[in-house]
Design a protein around this motif. Structure first.
Motif, PDB file in Angstrom:
ATOM      1  N   VAL A 237       0.837  -1.198   0.000  1.00  0.00           N
ATOM      2  CA  VAL A 237       0.000   0.000   0.000  1.00  0.00           C
ATOM      3  C   VAL A 237       0.873   1.250   0.000  1.00  0.00           C
ATOM      4  CG1 VAL A 237      -2.012  -0.992   1.160  1.00  0.00           C
ATOM      5  CG2 VAL A 237      -0.152  -0.050   2.535  1.00  0.00           C
ATOM      6  N   VAL A 238       0.276   2.327  -0.472  1.00  0.00           N
ATOM      7  CA  VAL A 238       0.808   3.667  -0.243  1.00  0.00           C
ATOM      8  C   VAL A 238      -0.292   4.454   0.456  1.00  0.00           C
ATOM      9  CG1 VAL A 238       2.517   3.799  -2.081  1.00  0.00           C
ATOM     10  CG2 VAL A 238       0.125   4.285  -2.609  1.00  0.00           C
ATOM     11  N   TRP A 239       0.099   5.360   1.339  1.00  0.00           N
ATOM     12  CA  TRP A 239      -0.909   6.147   2.054  1.00  0.00           C
ATOM     13  C   TRP A 239      -0.281   7.426   2.598  1.00  0.00           C
ATOM     14  CZ3 TRP A 239       0.043   7.144   7.233  1.00  0.00           C
ATOM     15  CH2 TRP A 239       0.960   6.299   7.878  1.00  0.00           C
ATOM     16  N   VAL A 240      -1.145   8.397   2.845  1.00  0.00           N
ATOM     17  CA  VAL A 240      -0.728   9.642   3.481  1.00  0.00           C
ATOM     18  C   VAL A 240      -1.904  10.156   4.311  1.00  0.00           C
ATOM     19  CG1 VAL A 240      -1.414  11.039   1.472  1.00  0.00           C
ATOM     20  CG2 VAL A 240       0.229  11.957   3.128  1.00  0.00           C
ATOM     21  N   ALA A 241      -1.596  10.705   5.481  1.00  0.00           N
ATOM     22  CA  ALA A 241      -2.623  11.260   6.369  1.00  0.00           C
ATOM     23  C   ALA A 241      -2.197  12.650   6.819  1.00  0.00           C
ATOM     24  CB  ALA A 241      -2.834  10.352   7.577  1.00  0.00           C
ATOM     25  N   MET A 242      -3.162  13.563   6.873  1.00  0.00           N
ATOM     26  CA  MET A 242      -2.880  14.936   7.299  1.00  0.00           C
ATOM     27  C   MET A 242      -3.881  15.352   8.370  1.00  0.00           C
ATOM     28  SD  MET A 242      -2.005  16.799   3.654  1.00  0.00           S
ATOM     29  CE  MET A 242      -1.339  18.257   4.461  1.00  0.00           C
ATOM     30  N   ARG A 243      -3.358  15.990   9.404  1.00  0.00           N
ATOM     31  CA  ARG A 243      -4.245  16.518  10.451  1.00  0.00           C
ATOM     32  C   ARG A 243      -4.858  17.822   9.973  1.00  0.00           C
ATOM     33  NH1 ARG A 243      -3.009  18.557  16.678  1.00  0.00           N
ATOM     34  NH2 ARG A 243      -5.199  19.049  17.122  1.00  0.00           N
ATOM     35  N   ILE A 244      -6.159  17.933  10.128  1.00  0.00           N
ATOM     36  CA  ILE A 244      -6.882  19.150   9.762  1.00  0.00           C
ATOM     37  C   ILE A 244      -6.740  20.147  10.907  1.00  0.00           C
ATOM     38  CG2 ILE A 244      -9.159  20.109   9.206  1.00  0.00           C
ATOM     39  CD1 ILE A 244      -9.789  17.147   8.230  1.00  0.00           C
ATOM     40  N   PRO A 245      -6.334  21.379  10.645  1.00  0.00           N
ATOM     41  CA  PRO A 245      -6.190  22.363  11.731  1.00  0.00           C
ATOM     42  C   PRO A 245      -7.480  22.490  12.544  1.00  0.00           C
ATOM     43  CG  PRO A 245      -5.225  23.203   9.709  1.00  0.00           C
ATOM     44  CD  PRO A 245      -5.937  21.936   9.340  1.00  0.00           C
ATOM     45  N   ASP A 246      -7.321  22.750  13.836  1.00  0.00           N
ATOM     46  CA  ASP A 246      -8.482  22.794  14.726  1.00  0.00           C
ATOM     47  C   ASP A 246      -9.490  23.873  14.328  1.00  0.00           C
ATOM     48  OD1 ASP A 246      -7.423  20.748  16.247  1.00  0.00           O
ATOM     49  OD2 ASP A 246      -6.523  22.087  17.742  1.00  0.00           O
ATOM     50  N   ASP A 247      -9.021  24.948  13.694  1.00  0.00           N
ATOM     51  CA  ASP A 247      -9.923  26.049  13.350  1.00  0.00           C
ATOM     52  C   ASP A 247     -10.450  25.961  11.929  1.00  0.00           C
ATOM     53  OD1 ASP A 247      -7.567  26.576  12.014  1.00  0.00           O
ATOM     54  OD2 ASP A 247      -7.415  28.679  12.652  1.00  0.00           O
ATOM     55  N   ALA A 248     -10.304  24.790  11.303  1.00  0.00           N
ATOM     56  CA  ALA A 248     -10.647  24.658   9.880  1.00  0.00           C
ATOM     57  C   ALA A 248     -11.775  23.658   9.647  1.00  0.00           C
ATOM     58  CB  ALA A 248      -9.415  24.240   9.089  1.00  0.00           C
ATOM     59  N   ILE A 249     -12.343  23.727   8.437  1.00  0.00           N
ATOM     60  CA  ILE A 249     -13.300  22.744   7.957  1.00  0.00           C
ATOM     61  C   ILE A 249     -12.734  22.110   6.691  1.00  0.00           C
ATOM     62  CG2 ILE A 249     -15.308  23.890   8.970  1.00  0.00           C
ATOM     63  CD1 ILE A 249     -15.994  25.027   6.227  1.00  0.00           C
ATOM     64  N   CYS A 250     -13.131  20.873   6.434  1.00  0.00           N
ATOM     65  CA  CYS A 250     -12.594  20.123   5.306  1.00  0.00           C
ATOM     66  C   CYS A 250     -13.731  19.316   4.686  1.00  0.00           C
ATOM     67  CB  CYS A 250     -11.467  19.205   5.790  1.00  0.00           C
ATOM     68  SG  CYS A 250     -10.647  18.220   4.506  1.00  0.00           S
ATOM     69  N   ALA A 251     -13.543  18.858   3.466  1.00  0.00           N
ATOM     70  CA  ALA A 251     -14.566  18.036   2.809  1.00  0.00           C
ATOM     71  C   ALA A 251     -13.916  17.201   1.715  1.00  0.00           C
ATOM     72  CB  ALA A 251     -15.665  18.910   2.209  1.00  0.00           C
ATOM     73  N   HIS A 252     -14.504  16.038   1.461  1.00  0.00           N
ATOM     74  CA  HIS A 252     -14.103  15.227   0.309  1.00  0.00           C
ATOM     75  C   HIS A 252     -15.309  14.464  -0.201  1.00  0.00           C
ATOM     76  CE1 HIS A 252     -13.663  11.537   2.900  1.00  0.00           C
ATOM     77  NE2 HIS A 252     -13.247  12.409   3.795  1.00  0.00           N
ATOM     78  N   ALA A 253     -15.296  14.188  -1.518  1.00  0.00           N
ATOM     79  CA  ALA A 253     -16.495  13.638  -2.149  1.00  0.00           C
ATOM     80  C   ALA A 253     -16.135  12.876  -3.420  1.00  0.00           C
ATOM     81  CB  ALA A 253     -17.488  14.758  -2.461  1.00  0.00           C
ATOM     82  N   ASN A 254     -15.405  11.753  -3.246  1.00  0.00           N
ATOM     83  CA  ASN A 254     -15.099  10.852  -4.365  1.00  0.00           C
ATOM     84  C   ASN A 254     -14.054  11.374  -5.340  1.00  0.00           C
ATOM     85  OD1 ASN A 254     -18.536  10.521  -4.177  1.00  0.00           O
ATOM     86  ND2 ASN A 254     -17.167   8.907  -3.460  1.00  0.00           N
ATOM     87  N   GLN A 255     -13.294  12.359  -4.916  1.00  0.00           N
ATOM     88  CA  GLN A 255     -12.117  12.801  -5.660  1.00  0.00           C
ATOM     89  C   GLN A 255     -10.998  12.978  -4.651  1.00  0.00           C
ATOM     90  OE1 GLN A 255     -10.892  13.423  -8.877  1.00  0.00           O
ATOM     91  NE2 GLN A 255      -9.035  13.816  -7.694  1.00  0.00           N
ATOM     92  N   SER A 256      -9.847  12.390  -4.935  1.00  0.00           N
ATOM     93  CA  SER A 256      -8.698  12.555  -4.049  1.00  0.00           C
ATOM     94  C   SER A 256      -8.461  14.036  -3.773  1.00  0.00           C
ATOM     95  CB  SER A 256      -7.461  11.940  -4.705  1.00  0.00           C
ATOM     96  OG  SER A 256      -6.300  12.213  -3.959  1.00  0.00           O
ATOM     97  N   ARG A 257      -8.184  14.368  -2.504  1.00  0.00           N
ATOM     98  CA  ARG A 257      -8.097  15.775  -2.119  1.00  0.00           C
ATOM     99  C   ARG A 257      -6.697  16.195  -1.659  1.00  0.00           C
ATOM    100  NH1 ARG A 257      -9.823  19.687  -2.027  1.00  0.00           N
ATOM    101  NH2 ARG A 257     -10.880  20.267  -0.101  1.00  0.00           N
ATOM    102  N   ILE A 258      -5.874  15.245  -1.224  1.00  0.00           N
ATOM    103  CA  ILE A 258      -4.554  15.619  -0.711  1.00  0.00           C
ATOM    104  C   ILE A 258      -3.604  15.870  -1.870  1.00  0.00           C
ATOM    105  CG2 ILE A 258      -2.556  14.849   0.631  1.00  0.00           C
ATOM    106  CD1 ILE A 258      -4.440  13.288   2.419  1.00  0.00           C
ATOM    107  N   GLY A 259      -3.010  17.052  -1.888  1.00  0.00           N
ATOM    108  CA  GLY A 259      -2.035  17.401  -2.912  1.00  0.00           C
ATOM    109  C   GLY A 259      -0.625  17.284  -2.348  1.00  0.00           C
ATOM    110  N   LYS A 260       0.064  18.402  -2.246  1.00  0.00           N
ATOM    111  CA  LYS A 260       1.398  18.405  -1.662  1.00  0.00           C
ATOM    112  C   LYS A 260       1.303  18.328  -0.142  1.00  0.00           C
ATOM    113  CE  LYS A 260       3.438  21.189  -5.389  1.00  0.00           C
ATOM    114  NZ  LYS A 260       4.173  22.438  -5.718  1.00  0.00           N
ATOM    115  N   PHE A 261       2.333  17.752   0.491  1.00  0.00           N
ATOM    116  CA  PHE A 261       2.346  17.648   1.947  1.00  0.00           C
ATOM    117  C   PHE A 261       3.786  17.739   2.433  1.00  0.00           C
ATOM    118  CE2 PHE A 261       2.077  13.525  -0.099  1.00  0.00           C
ATOM    119  CZ  PHE A 261       3.126  12.801   0.440  1.00  0.00           C
ATOM    120  N   ASP A 262       3.943  18.255   3.649  1.00  0.00           N
ATOM    121  CA  ASP A 262       5.264  18.482   4.221  1.00  0.00           C
ATOM    122  C   ASP A 262       5.710  17.230   4.976  1.00  0.00           C
ATOM    123  OD1 ASP A 262       7.561  19.350   5.422  1.00  0.00           O
ATOM    124  OD2 ASP A 262       6.648  21.037   6.490  1.00  0.00           O
ATOM    125  N   MET A 263       6.616  16.469   4.397  1.00  0.00           N
ATOM    126  CA  MET A 263       7.075  15.231   5.013  1.00  0.00           C
ATOM    127  C   MET A 263       7.878  15.481   6.288  1.00  0.00           C
ATOM    128  SD  MET A 263       8.168  13.141   1.557  1.00  0.00           S
ATOM    129  CE  MET A 263       8.420  11.572   2.389  1.00  0.00           C
TER     130      MET A 263
END
Length: 544
Positions: A184-210
């Protein structure tokens, strides 16, 4: 805002038509604890699938002997995949929340087909419920989920998971590494506490700080696998998960990302800046962010209403007099999403609220309360727009009969079953929407207002019980949850009979002193549709 027709008159390639026909899955909305009115983390889910019959699942807590195995059956198809060792201790799970206020939801985005490994044991649905039974926090759930698939393989296509607890909200994306690989490959990102997020059948994660190991987790091969396959050759810092593994094409933006856009657009001024991205036609459109800080804090009610969205007050709105909505301006469209006329392919919009929703929930996770009281999943057993969300507390062990009805299934109706009674009502309302929906809306909103009004009092009593007898507090909340669910069902059965009696034969019986009379009105066409009809037919039907 009339720049678009609600049924778009554009020809599309046959491949695009196929992707639109298949883009009929789910929607998740996520709210951080500092973005909510009361400090709760929230996550919502519409489970959308034609032919799906589902209620409120329950997995009791358990203690398991060493060497005990758990059989894995595909959550969608029921096909047996294999078995994995059972955990020594498993936690109580009701719906998509467990006794520690951990809640997990998902949407499927597919991605590169060559990455699917059908030999893996764990599918996305089984992975969710196994994790809920084994983890207490979102971070622990990510560890459980990823370690299991790295050992036993992952057999689903690309998936986005919402993984939330009372303190943190995370979004994780996962894919296999090809047939027979058990990788497998996978990536997880914590959503900031003051933010809202959404996803709906399209990959949403783009660049991320490793390098941000506190807020970003990933598999060791997250980028090296793409390099190995020849899909990426740039710097690690320039790697984009979605652009590499699930590129957002026209249908991914218009039928999927547009739903996330509609959520953000409700709570962030100026978000029409990203409308060209949601419309999908401009390849150079600015991509919208993974999350936003809303202009105001959200309540459970706000999230419930967002789950009922039909692109109202946007160029993609489905609530107009457009002919696709029929005589009574229905904000729903027949599926599949694409259709052909004279050899050209056209499509309908795909909003968050849709007729194929089997169940829906909004989980409310509160860190300042005992876990038995703090976690609620507000649950409905049909299209979110057509149900009243009823409260279900996270330590409940007895499911209300209406959400788990003996003998009711996908081909067996029961008036004791919420799925069937709610669908009975909604399927009467859909074709006469503007005329009948106000009846449903009045009952829905009245029930939900009552639940919210009672919540503080109910939980105050539960806290009083909790101080001396935790089991009594849990039993009290379980009984309350079940009572409200059964109350909802009773109201919906009454609503079904009211609709068939009051609106029989396209007429409307008058009401006097709160009771129906034998006198009827014949309202005829709604004015907007009448004008549309005359415009189409000219003077053919004009009375001289």
């Amino acid at each position: 805002m009339k720049i678009l027709n609600k049924i778009l008159r554009v020809a599309l390639p046959s491949l695009l038509a196929l992707s639109f026909a298949e883009a009929e899955a789910c929607t998740n909305l996520i709210v951080g604890k500092k973005a909510s009115v009361d400090g709760s983390v929230m996550v919502s889910y519409n489970a959308d699938d034609y032919g799906m019959f589902s209620g409120l699942c329950h997995y009791p807590a358990g203690v398991h002997a060493k060497g005990e195995m758990r059989k894995i059956f595909d959550w969608d198809s029921g096909v047996y995949h294999g078995e994995i060792p059972e955990a020594p201790v498993t936690y109580n799970v009701i719906g998509n929340i467990n006794e520690y206020q951990l809640s997990i939801a998902e949407t499927t985005y597919g991605g590169r087909e060559e990455m699917i490994d059908t030999t893996g044991i764990l599918d996305y649905g089984s992975l969710i419920y196994v994790a809920l039974q084994r983890a207490k926090t979102a971070r622990e759930a990510i560890s459980v989920m990823t370690s299991l698939v790295e050992k036993y393989g992952y057999c689903s296509s690309g998936e986005t998971f919402s993984i939330c607890d009372p303190n943190e909200a995370w979004i994780m994306e996962m894919m296999g590494t090809g047939p027979g690989s058990k990788g497998v490959v996978w990536v997880a990102m914590r959503i900031p506490d003051d933010a809202i997020c959404a996803h709906a059948n399209q990959s949403r994660i783009g660049k991320f700080d490793m390098k941000d190991k506190k807020n970003v987790l990933h598999s060791k091969n997250v980028i090296s696998y793409a390099r190995k396959m020849g899909w990426f050759s740039g710097k690690d810092a320039d790697f984009s998960w979605k652009n590499t593994y699930a590129f957002p094409d026209f249908s991914g933006r218009r039928a999927c990302d547009a739903r996330a856009w509609s959520f953000f657009n409700r709570f962030k001024k100026g978000f029409d800046r990203y409308l060209p991205w949601a419309l999908g036609k401009d390849p150079n459109a600015e991509d919208m962010p993974l999350w936003v800080v809303p202009d105001r804090k959200l309540s459970v009610h706000d999230v419930e209403m967002a789950m009922r969205d039909h692109y109202e007050n946007t160029p993609m709105a489905l609530d107009s007099a457009n002919i696709g909505g029929g005589v009574y301006q229905m904000p729903y469209r027949p599926t599949p999403l694409s259709f052909k006329v004279d050899g050209k392919t056209y499509f309908n919009e795909r909003p968050i609220s849709t007729q194929q929703t089997a169940f829906t929930f909004v989980s409310q996770l509160r860190s300042w309360l005992p876990r038995e009281i703090g976690g609620i999943t507000w649950f409905g057993n049909d299209d979110a727009n057509m149900v009243a969300y009823t409260p279900v507390y996270c330590n409940n062990t007895v499911v209300p009969e209406c959400y788990n009805t003996p003998d009711a299934d996908a081909v067996t109706f029961s008036d004791k079953n919420a799925f069937w009674v709610c669908n009975w009502v909604s399927n009467m309302v859909y074709p006469r929407y503007s005329q009948l929906f106000p009846e449903l809306q009045a009952v829905r909103d009245s029930l939900e207002a009552d639940y919210f009004a009672r919540q503080a009092e109910v939980e105050k009593h539960a806290l009083e019980l909790y101080g001396s007898d935790k089991a009594a507090a849990v039993a009290y909340l379980n009984a309350y949850s079940n009572d409200k669910a059964q109350q909802m069902l009773a109201h919906w059965r009454d609503l079904a009979t009211l609709i068939i009696v009051k609106y029989n034969d396209m007429a409307v019986k008058r009401t006097k002193d709160g009771k129906l009379t034998r006198y009827v009105d014949r309202p005829g066409y709604p004015e907007a549709f009448a004008k549309k009809l005359v415009k189409e037919t000219g003077d053919w039907y004009e009375s001289k």
